[in-house]
Design a protein around this motif. Structure first.
Motif, mmCIF file in Angstrom:
data_model
loop_
_atom_site.group_PDB
_atom_site.id
_atom_site.type_symbol
_atom_site.label_atom_id
_atom_site.label_comp_id
_atom_site.label_asym_id
_atom_site.label_seq_id
_atom_site.Cartn_x
_atom_site.Cartn_y
_atom_site.Cartn_z
ATOM 1 N N ARG A 83 -11.393 -35.283 13.007
ATOM 2 C CA ARG A 83 -12.370 -34.231 13.114
ATOM 3 C C ARG A 83 -13.609 -34.439 13.628
ATOM 4 N N TRP B 75 -13.674 -35.706 17.155
ATOM 5 C CA TRP B 75 -13.510 -34.706 17.961
ATOM 6 C C TRP B 75 -14.809 -33.789 18.152
ATOM 7 N N VAL B 76 -15.329 -33.131 17.017
ATOM 8 C CA VAL B 76 -16.387 -32.441 17.147
ATOM 9 C C VAL B 76 -17.681 -33.171 17.985
ATOM 10 N N ARG C 232 -17.295 -35.348 20.116
ATOM 11 C CA ARG C 232 -16.876 -35.378 21.583
ATOM 12 C C ARG C 232 -16.857 -34.096 22.372
ATOM 13 N N THR C 233 -16.891 -33.243 21.722
ATOM 14 C CA THR C 233 -16.650 -31.925 22.187
ATOM 15 C C THR C 233 -18.058 -31.199 22.517
ATOM 16 N N ARG C 234 -18.887 -31.210 21.301
ATOM 17 C CA ARG C 234 -20.200 -30.571 21.258
ATOM 18 C C ARG C 234 -21.431 -31.386 20.688
ATOM 19 N N ASP D 251 -23.855 -33.421 15.445
ATOM 20 C CA ASP D 251 -23.166 -32.350 15.900
ATOM 21 C C ASP D 251 -24.433 -31.158 15.387
ATOM 22 N N THR E 52 -16.330 -41.961 21.373
ATOM 23 C CA THR E 52 -15.435 -41.565 20.226
ATOM 24 C C THR E 52 -13.888 -41.746 20.311
#
Length: 274
Positions: free
Chosen positions: A170, A173-174, A176-178, A227, A240
């Motif tokens: 998680r 992924w967080v 990586r995306t934002r 983040d 990541t």
């Protein structure tokens, strides 16, 4: 009031004891009492004890009073002590000190509500022992009893592994995306449990100065990805993919162990019912 008079750090000790620094006041909850200790009443803050995990707040006065809090994490004790020291007023050596005990206010803590989680643990533990005894004294057989006896091991290990893998996946992924990547500068380093820890300072996209401490790093300047919705989620660097793969593999392997433990429970119950 300076920004150092409030800290987001929460120091937890034994028996639900805790310490916080808010608006120039150390809030110490221990032994059923909540104490409000203004920084003006504090002479110094010491860190000592076995593995330097004990915080001591010494009050001002001719006969100073000291309050203690022991924590499991030496790093947490060190960081909290530093936050309080930054908030202490600057005094000359011959400057008169107030009587610190007169500035401290105490209030009894309300009795905590029953711990539902603890009651659930006792209930599950009692049920587990009861089923094990029934399997041993009835004609269910030796194998179901052995499987039931060892089931908590793979269930606990598998559950922790799945949770740890999910946290890693998680977080990656967080980020990586934002995630937002900024440059961090090395502030200090120290050893904790034989591993060197590096503290980097960086400024986020809103202009707020933040710090990140971890075992990765070492260079004078590094890239830090964080983040924006949860600034505590950070990593050195911006790649990541490796963390995503490792988290997914850990989830799969630990999930298989968890399912095996659940199967042992089902087999034991089935033998008892049938």
């Amino acid at each position: 009031m300076t920004s150092t008079e409030t800290s987001s750090l929460v120091l937890h000790g034994k028996g639900r004891a805790s310490a916080r620094l808010r608006d120039g006041v150390v809030l110490l909850e221990a032994d059923g009492v909540r104490r409000r200790i203004p920084v003006a009443a504090i002479e110094r803050v010491d860190v000592h004890g076995a593995r330097v995990r004990r915080l001591t707040v010494v009050l001002t006065g001719d006969e100073p009073v000291a309050y203690h809090l022991r924590c499991r994490s030496a790093l947490a004790v060190h960081e909290f002590a530093q936050a309080v020291r930054r908030a202490l007023p600057v005094r000359d050596a011959d400057e008169p000190r107030p009587n610190g005990t007169e500035l401290v206010t105490e209030k009894p803590l309300e009795r905590a509500a029953p711990n539902r989680i603890r009651q659930l643990r006792w209930g599950l533990g009692g049920g587990y022992v009861l089923v094990l005894v029934l399997l041993l004294v009835t004609d269910a057989g030796v194998v179901p009893g052995v499987l039931w006896a060892v089931a908590p091991g793979p269930i606990a290990a598998g559950g922790l592994g799945v949770y740890g893998g999910w946290q890693l996946f998680r977080e990656a992924w967080v980020l990586r995306t934002r995630g937002i990547t900024v440059e961090g500068r090395l502030q200090r380093s120290h050893f904790y449990n034989g591993v060197e820890q590096y503290t980097y300072a960086y400024v986020d996209s809103h202009g707020v100065r933040r710090e990140r401490t971890g075992s990765d790093g070492g260079a004078e300047r590094v890239e830090i990805t964080y983040d924006p919705a949860d600034p505590e989620t950070t990593k050195v660097g911006r790649r990541t993919a490796g963390q995503l793969v490792f988290g997914a593999v850990l989830i799969l392997l630990a999930g298989a162990v968890l399912l095996a433990g659940v199967a042992f429970v089902v087999m034991g119950m089935a033998a008892l019912v049938i």
